[in-house]
Design a protein around this motif. Sequence first.
Motif, PDB file in Angstrom:
ATOM      1  N   ALA A  89       7.230   5.043 -22.430  1.00  0.00           N
ATOM      2  CA  ALA A  89       8.747   4.732 -22.989  1.00  0.00           C
ATOM      3  C   ALA A  89       8.530   4.765 -24.514  1.00  0.00           C
ATOM      4  O   ALA A  89       7.503   4.506 -25.177  1.00  0.00           O
ATOM      5  N   ASP A  90       9.621   5.415 -25.233  1.00  0.00           N
ATOM      6  CA  ASP A  90       9.792   5.307 -26.744  1.00  0.00           C
ATOM      7  C   ASP A  90      10.964   4.534 -26.962  1.00  0.00           C
ATOM      8  O   ASP A  90      12.058   4.869 -26.430  1.00  0.00           O
ATOM      9  N   THR A  91      10.877   3.639 -28.256  1.00  0.00           N
ATOM     10  CA  THR A  91      12.149   2.847 -28.306  1.00  0.00           C
ATOM     11  C   THR A  91      12.281   2.902 -29.969  1.00  0.00           C
ATOM     12  O   THR A  91      11.574   2.955 -30.636  1.00  0.00           O
ATOM     13  N   ALA A  92      13.958   2.816 -30.215  1.00  0.00           N
ATOM     14  CA  ALA A  92      14.180   2.550 -31.485  1.00  0.00           C
ATOM     15  C   ALA A  92      15.212   1.438 -31.514  1.00  0.00           C
ATOM     16  O   ALA A  92      15.925   1.363 -30.437  1.00  0.00           O
ATOM     17  N   ILE A  93      15.044   0.576 -32.282  1.00  0.00           N
ATOM     18  CA  ILE A  93      16.189  -0.617 -32.441  1.00  0.00           C
ATOM     19  C   ILE A  93      16.698  -0.888 -33.930  1.00  0.00           C
ATOM     20  O   ILE A  93      15.620  -0.901 -34.713  1.00  0.00           O
ATOM     21  N   VAL A  94      18.035  -0.882 -33.917  1.00  0.00           N
ATOM     22  CA  VAL A  94      18.597  -1.426 -35.316  1.00  0.00           C
ATOM     23  C   VAL A  94      19.340  -2.620 -35.134  1.00  0.00           C
ATOM     24  O   VAL A  94      20.399  -2.626 -34.265  1.00  0.00           O
ATOM     25  N   HIS A  95      19.404  -3.437 -35.815  1.00  0.00           N
ATOM     26  CA  HIS A  95      20.285  -4.491 -35.845  1.00  0.00           C
ATOM     27  C   HIS A  95      21.090  -4.593 -37.135  1.00  0.00           C
ATOM     28  O   HIS A  95      20.390  -4.633 -38.321  1.00  0.00           O
ATOM     29  N   SER A 152      15.657  -0.630 -21.798  1.00  0.00           N
ATOM     30  CA  SER A 152      16.653  -1.187 -22.569  1.00  0.00           C
ATOM     31  C   SER A 152      17.323  -2.333 -22.129  1.00  0.00           C
ATOM     32  O   SER A 152      17.552  -3.198 -23.154  1.00  0.00           O
ATOM     33  N   ARG A 153      17.372  -3.022 -21.027  1.00  0.00           N
ATOM     34  CA  ARG A 153      17.864  -4.062 -20.481  1.00  0.00           C
ATOM     35  C   ARG A 153      16.744  -5.326 -21.113  1.00  0.00           C
ATOM     36  O   ARG A 153      17.194  -6.042 -21.611  1.00  0.00           O
ATOM     37  N   TYR A 154      15.719  -4.769 -20.870  1.00  0.00           N
ATOM     38  CA  TYR A 154      14.492  -5.784 -21.193  1.00  0.00           C
ATOM     39  C   TYR A 154      14.567  -5.943 -22.927  1.00  0.00           C
ATOM     40  O   TYR A 154      14.426  -7.110 -23.229  1.00  0.00           O
ATOM     41  N   ALA A 155      14.899  -4.920 -23.693  1.00  0.00           N
ATOM     42  CA  ALA A 155      15.229  -5.069 -25.009  1.00  0.00           C
ATOM     43  C   ALA A 155      16.119  -6.068 -25.533  1.00  0.00           C
ATOM     44  O   ALA A 155      15.808  -6.858 -26.440  1.00  0.00           O
ATOM     45  N   LYS A 207      11.590   2.917 -37.027  1.00  0.00           N
ATOM     46  CA  LYS A 207      12.304   2.824 -35.755  1.00  0.00           C
ATOM     47  C   LYS A 207      12.678   1.492 -35.380  1.00  0.00           C
ATOM     48  O   LYS A 207      13.494   1.354 -34.246  1.00  0.00           O
ATOM     49  N   PHE A 208      12.340   0.791 -36.313  1.00  0.00           N
ATOM     50  CA  PHE A 208      12.795  -0.749 -35.784  1.00  0.00           C
ATOM     51  C   PHE A 208      13.312  -1.553 -37.191  1.00  0.00           C
ATOM     52  O   PHE A 208      12.510  -1.542 -38.107  1.00  0.00           O
ATOM     53  N   ILE A 261       8.777  -6.118 -29.784  1.00  0.00           N
ATOM     54  CA  ILE A 261       9.574  -5.755 -28.552  1.00  0.00           C
ATOM     55  C   ILE A 261       9.454  -4.291 -28.088  1.00  0.00           C
ATOM     56  O   ILE A 261       8.973  -3.830 -26.965  1.00  0.00           O
ATOM     57  N   GLY A 262       9.261  -3.245 -29.140  1.00  0.00           N
ATOM     58  CA  GLY A 262       8.711  -1.900 -28.786  1.00  0.00           C
ATOM     59  C   GLY A 262       7.667  -1.823 -28.218  1.00  0.00           C
ATOM     60  O   GLY A 262       7.374  -0.998 -27.268  1.00  0.00           O
TER      61      GLY A 262
END
Lengths: 157, 157
Positions: free
Chosen positions: A75-81, A109-112, A4-5, A64-65
């Motif tokens: 909250a549930d989070t996923a991030i890709v860069h 989302s803003r925080y992320a 997820k990251f 961060i998640g």
Amino acid sequence: MDKKFWITQEPINPNDCIEKVVRHEAGAVNTFIGTVREFTKGKRTLFLEYQAYIPMAEKKLLQIGEEIREKWGEADTAIVHRIGRLDITDAAVVIAVSTPHRHDAFEASRYAIERIKEIVPIWKKEYWEDGTKWIGDQKENTSYEKDIPSEEEMRDG
Amino acid sequence: MDKKFWITQEPINPNDCIEKVVRHEAGAVNTFIGTVREFTKGKRTLFLEYQAYIPMAEKKLLQIGEEIREKWGEADTAIVHRIGRLDITDAAVVIAVSTPHRHDAFEASRYAIERIKEIVPIWKKEYWEDGTKWIGDQKENTSYEKDIPSEEEMRDG
């Protein structure tokens, strides 16, 4: 891709993040996409190059998640860069956060994205019409004119 | 689908909105997705049904895009709302807003979802385990226990 990251060299499909956070408990998903902009203060960007120490960067994205989960319990989070060469309008980063109610999705989302720019070791090299420059930390407070720090310097820093 | 503000009966792919706003001038895209949540205050939703007066609803979505352009001069917006039967986790609404800088994208996207709930004539019928109910306006301040207003009543209202 079960993570997820994660860091990728491939073009990002926002749905790859969105699908990882959609769930029965959520009524809201906020997605932030950072894209390559052509002009910055009147200066034209031709393309960008991102570099990262991948395991370190993925660890920071995961952190961060976890921070988001601490602050917004449901909250549930996923991030890709993405790294490598990116052209104008390409997505460099995609964040998706799902929450039961919409207010929290926007806030988290803003925080992320702010945290990504603060703590994730990813460097951006601008290729302008008249030259190139490594942008130091992503908040652009520190500039590395010639090169990015070595992995060892990162560990000591 | 050339429209940037539209009502659909089909499942929504968030990319349909995102692709309409990605552009050279933008460095940020914020996307808000409203999904069907299973539990609301402990009550279980089985599925939802949305109805809209389509031309009126699309006109109001377009109006929201214009309001955003007035408030955030460089913003570009696309919005789609689905009607008909929606199951748990289905996307009911997708908003995408692109701006040069990220702060504006978050603000404008937030504005859009609040305005949708205020002014767009779309009604939601909850199918719970123990019955059904039309939810009046989307802010849920007015309740229509039995039926939604007629198109004529809407025009007079």
